[in-house]
Scaffold this motif. Sequence first.
Motif, PDB file in Angstrom:
ATOM      1  N   ALA D 134       1.046  -1.346  -0.116  1.00  0.00           N
ATOM      2  CA  ALA D 134      -0.120   0.045  -0.124  1.00  0.00           C
ATOM      3  C   ALA D 134       0.918   1.222   0.005  1.00  0.00           C
ATOM      4  O   ALA D 134       0.744   2.017  -0.922  1.00  0.00           O
ATOM      5  CB  ALA D 134      -0.981   0.052   1.237  1.00  0.00           C
TER       6      ALA D 134
ATOM      7  N   THR E  44       1.339  -6.055   6.360  1.00  0.00           N
ATOM      8  CA  THR E  44       0.052  -6.408   5.789  1.00  0.00           C
ATOM      9  C   THR E  44       0.057  -8.081   5.588  1.00  0.00           C
ATOM     10  O   THR E  44      -0.755  -8.854   5.859  1.00  0.00           O
ATOM     11  CB  THR E  44      -0.112  -5.698   4.518  1.00  0.00           C
ATOM     12  OG1 THR E  44      -0.364  -4.469   4.648  1.00  0.00           O
ATOM     13  CG2 THR E  44      -1.407  -6.351   3.833  1.00  0.00           C
ATOM     14  N   HIS E  84      -6.085  -3.066   4.009  1.00  0.00           N
ATOM     15  CA  HIS E  84      -6.025  -1.848   3.521  1.00  0.00           C
ATOM     16  C   HIS E  84      -7.303  -1.474   2.593  1.00  0.00           C
ATOM     17  O   HIS E  84      -7.753  -0.386   2.324  1.00  0.00           O
ATOM     18  CB  HIS E  84      -4.870  -1.712   2.457  1.00  0.00           C
ATOM     19  CG  HIS E  84      -3.399  -1.552   3.136  1.00  0.00           C
ATOM     20  ND1 HIS E  84      -3.077  -0.412   3.988  1.00  0.00           N
ATOM     21  CD2 HIS E  84      -2.589  -2.478   3.388  1.00  0.00           C
ATOM     22  CE1 HIS E  84      -1.976  -0.686   4.283  1.00  0.00           C
ATOM     23  NE2 HIS E  84      -1.639  -1.933   3.935  1.00  0.00           N
ATOM     24  N   ASP E 156      -5.346  -3.262  10.108  1.00  0.00           N
ATOM     25  CA  ASP E 156      -3.991  -2.818   9.281  1.00  0.00           C
ATOM     26  C   ASP E 156      -4.091  -1.205   9.062  1.00  0.00           C
ATOM     27  O   ASP E 156      -5.166  -0.863   8.324  1.00  0.00           O
ATOM     28  CB  ASP E 156      -4.131  -3.316   7.914  1.00  0.00           C
ATOM     29  CG  ASP E 156      -2.659  -3.299   7.220  1.00  0.00           C
ATOM     30  OD1 ASP E 156      -1.747  -2.681   7.646  1.00  0.00           O
ATOM     31  OD2 ASP E 156      -2.597  -4.200   6.204  1.00  0.00           O
ATOM     32  N   GLU E 157      -3.310  -0.572   9.706  1.00  0.00           N
ATOM     33  CA  GLU E 157      -3.486   0.818   9.754  1.00  0.00           C
ATOM     34  C   GLU E 157      -4.930   1.489  10.171  1.00  0.00           C
ATOM     35  O   GLU E 157      -5.638   1.970   9.478  1.00  0.00           O
ATOM     36  CB  GLU E 157      -2.855   1.447   8.450  1.00  0.00           C
ATOM     37  CG  GLU E 157      -1.542   1.090   8.388  1.00  0.00           C
ATOM     38  CD  GLU E 157      -0.897   1.749   7.052  1.00  0.00           C
ATOM     39  OE1 GLU E 157      -1.252   3.166   6.835  1.00  0.00           O
ATOM     40  OE2 GLU E 157      -0.170   1.211   6.379  1.00  0.00           O
TER      41      GLU E 157
END
Lengths: 237, 222, 222, 216, 216
Positions: D134, E44, E84, E156-157
């Motif tokens: 990403a 990830t 993501h 993820d984030e």
Amino acid sequence: MTSTASRGTRVIGALALVGLVVTVVMGLTLPLTEEQLEYSRLIAIHPAIAWCAYLAFFVTALGSALYLWKSTRAPLWDHVAVASAEVGVVFTALTLVTGSIWGRPTWGVWWVWDARLTTTALMFVLYLGYLAVRRVPAAPDVRATRAAVVGLLAAVVVPINHYTVEWWRTLHQGESLAPGTLDGRFKVAMLVGFLAMTLAYAWLLVHRMRVERLEERLESEGLDLAIAERQAEAVAP
Amino acid sequence: MWRDAMVIAGRDLRIERRSRVVTNQVLPFALLVIVLFAFALDPDRGVLDRAAAGLFWLAVLFSALLAIQRSFAIEATDEARDGLRLSGLDPAGIFLGKALAVAAQLVVLEVVLTAGIAVLYGSELRGPLLLAATALLATIGLAAAGTIYGVLAAGLRVRETLLPLLVLPVVAPVLLASTRAWEAGLQGVPGEGWSWLRILGVFAVTYVAVGIAAFGTLLEDA
Amino acid sequence: MWRDAMVIAGRDLRIERRSRVVTNQVLPFALLVIVLFAFALDPDRGVLDRAAAGLFWLAVLFSALLAIQRSFAIEATDEARDGLRLSGLDPAGIFLGKALAVAAQLVVLEVVLTAGIAVLYGSELRGPLLLAATALLATIGLAAAGTIYGVLAAGLRVRETLLPLLVLPVVAPVLLASTRAWEAGLQGVPGEGWSWLRILGVFAVTYVAVGIAAFGTLLEDA
Amino acid sequence: MGPAIRLRSAVALAGRFPVLAGADLTVARGEVALVHGANGAGKTSLLRVCAGLLPITDGDAEVLGHDLRADRRAVRRSVALLGHATFLYEDLTVAEQAAFAARAFHRPKAAADAALARLGLERRVDVQVARLSAGQRRRVALACLVARDAELWLLDEPHAGLDAANRDVVDELIRERAASGGTVVLASHELDRARAVAGHSFAIAGGRVQEDARVA
Amino acid sequence: MGPAIRLRSAVALAGRFPVLAGADLTVARGEVALVHGANGAGKTSLLRVCAGLLPITDGDAEVLGHDLRADRRAVRRSVALLGHATFLYEDLTVAEQAAFAARAFHRPKAAADAALARLGLERRVDVQVARLSAGQRRRVALACLVARDAELWLLDEPHAGLDAANRDVVDELIRERAASGGTVVLASHELDRARAVAGHSFAIAGGRVQEDARVA
Ligand code: HEM
Ligand SMILES: Nc1ncnc2c1ncn2[C@@H]1O[C@H](COP(=O)(O)OP(=O)(O)OP(=O)(O)O)[C@@H](O)[C@H]1O
Ligand SMILES: Nc1ncnc2c1ncn2[C@@H]1O[C@H](COP(=O)(O)OP(=O)(O)OP(=O)(O)O)[C@@H](O)[C@H]1O
Ligand SMILES: [Mg+2]
Ligand SMILES: [Mg+2]
């Protein structure tokens, strides 16, 4: 404006009505042709309907072109295009129906794969596609532009359809207005039919356009409210 | 404009050379279609040899649809349209470039398909000149019309379904004319064939012209 | 499994009810196809009445392709596959659900198309029972096979092109059998038709069984 | 020479919904402006209007001297946008993608390579964009943006998804851009970091620009 | 009862490229673990392995007692991943999307509505997902994740793209989850914020887990 009618349209409507009545009467009083009996009387309406379909799609193309042309771009032209297209689809359907009704006694079948018939069917689907594009959700101007291009390109089928009778050896009638092809009374009946149908087309077109305009007005009225709400999101996020 | 067209065409063809989608997927599909036709029309009744031209062009048409879908599938993502707008390339150039790439792929396709019908339907290619000329003009028309609608549908989530509906009817006349021309060509009576070429020429010119003129508007406002 | 199938089918049909893609786009496309076929086959030579069944099923086939592409286009984004894996739904259920939704849409399509050929090709629907039975079994087969390959192609950037290539050959037998059955049905000699029906039944059962059994693996490891 | 951006009660619609509901904004040339606000406030929409992607239906918008109501396309050549979506060609390699972007703007391939190096992508130049992580994708998009020298940069959450090192790189790039006379507008949720580079900051809410506070 | 996650020199491939090159990781149950590292380090990939999406070709992986080499699917019902990409159905409305997610896991519709409310999406429930802003999409994805109560959360984030208010909401959610015995692994580039909620933090580089430092 609560109704889509106006003096103008009422006049047109009335004229159209009278014209249609006259057409029917004349049609029914046409002499019987020995090979077709009373079916030949369809000549009073079928060609007229078909011709109106052409007219409608031509107007659609015109509206689309004027919309695409930067200096003339205005919602009005989009309304013209869509209204005319919808009316045109109806007329095309009627052409197919009346044609088939006429074809049954003449050719013994509802449908033959004659070039004229096929291109007419093609014309029908083409404008179904046009309407499908309009139903894809999008901002009004975006939708208008998309549709305009489609409406413009679709128009190629109209002249093709008209000339099929010359390009192919078709079962279908050729230019019956060409001199000496048709008994005078048939011609008159056809012409009256043309006139009446065209008036009817005009009447439908105007009303459909006004409906479109009303819808647009409704939206623009809704807009101020929407903006107010949107701004309110600031205080109550 | 032409420079931009080259930039685009070059990129599309490079992607094709790498991913080989047209050669490995569309081409077999096209062959498959003509085989299926043969099936569906149960040949023992000797329909095929007469219908060969029509079936050939139907197959081309359907494969062309795929080629066009692919051509806009590589334009990536739902924001494909924004991407093209920001690319700084002249819309007319983009149109020509993509149409060119598609056309190039279609030509390959048609060559193979021709061999296909020659073998499968046992059609003899009399009047090759006429056949070639027809194919060329028809290809231009198909590629141009397809690209116009391709960008219209690009980025819409309904593009897979909308594109065929839009493209098929407008190219139907092309299908028609080229079918007639090929029938003439296959039966070795080119005479009447040439008249159809004129029609094809008209279509090709129209679609290309419309594309160059309208592509910008389509890209911007649609 | 069945519950999950209902969840999926319900969702897909709701999306269809909202977006009307099949009714507004695939359906006209199908009609278009039968018109085009008729034309490409240069009908005045009286091919159509004999080819009606075949053309009908070809049209169904192509529209089925679109319906399936749509069915996986709504599965969103390149990560469609991950999404389904994480959905917590039983793969077999997902398969049945999506196949069911597709089948439902195909049935509508076929009804309209039948009316279409009845009018356009002048076919008379003798032996309606046979026709209906055929259509039903064929539809199940198509939907099942299509969904199996649909998930294979889902999320690939080449799905538009790959799917047709994968689906067409495997459903070719279905096409063949149903064509023969319909020919019998249309000509009012159901006798031989029923034998083809058995074959269709076998296909339908096979594809559904394979789907239920293999969908999990496809989703996971493919 | 007027300001880089001047919006006067601009209204922009997404479908029927007013994403911008009368936004006023003035950004002088050579400035770095921060746009912040809640999710859905209208930051992305604002940037898309400035990039000439989203038409305004009411009010005025002038970007780099171009009147957007008259012509949205002209401004594009001198504006570069980094959106939420990275407009990349998945099938190209990183190197090809950057080269393509540069070529489209008549820039030498060297510019592309330099940009890639600047964003530390040397070790991935031959990887297909589709395979990148990403953050790497964002960086490629940034590189494509750096490769062409646009007068106005519109950056939508430029730091999002980047690792520590590259966040600093982005900050440097922004500062350099401003130093060399370019204008930068960035939308961001990471206020501390963004404020550090921005000269002005604007709060957006409900599709309107609220306050206009000079940052110390 | 063993740890929530135990990786032993796990190797995972994307095509031919080893995204994980012998990763060792142990996360106890009820813990909040932070995974950080440069772009492309393998965060990830690590999370996707734990979610049973990415097969490991070498080493061992055990998540919530399931041996991933033997069966990757079993673990899914008890694991929730926020990637993501938000796996949302663009054609559904926010409400429908959340309801669907809840139903899939046999949860009442009420749970979905509660989750939406928690992430402040009440005013958008009837908007199609496709129309949402970037941050709103993330929030819908989060809501879908909250609506089902999974034992292990892989985020993820999670903060990326969210506005200030919702970042705090996310932190709360994570803390609550851990408090109620759930395990949370988050990958993030916003170290200060992430460290504040995480009990452990692991650095990843080159597809391997580097140090394992307890945070003060
Ligand atoms: C489904 C069947 C039919 C369709 C779709 C159809 C369609 C059309 C169309 C599109 C036109 C307009 C021609 C033009 O001006 O370019 C037309 C005109 C006409 N049709 Fe038909 N038609 C059908 C059947 C028939 C039949 C069975 C007859 C009579 C035997 C017939 C007689 C005529 C005549 C006399 C005209 C006027 C010809 C002219 O002045 O150009 N049509 N039809
Ligand atoms: N058809 C619609 N109906 C309702 N709301 C809509 C519609 N289309 C767009 N919106 C709203 O418009 C807004 C778009 O704003 P925008 O994408 O500019 O937000 P943003 O400030 O970039 O938010 P983020 O920080 O999440 O990126 C969102 O609030 C979205 O919900
Ligand atoms: N075919 C390939 N060839 C080369 N490198 C590859 C290939 N496929 C994947 N990669 C690399 O594998 C890595 C994937 O790592 P991953 O997506 O887990 O990174 P990440 O830690 O999540 O990064 P980010 O912080 O950007 O999300 C990237 O460095 C990517 O470049
Ligand atoms: Mg945004
Ligand atoms: Mg990552």
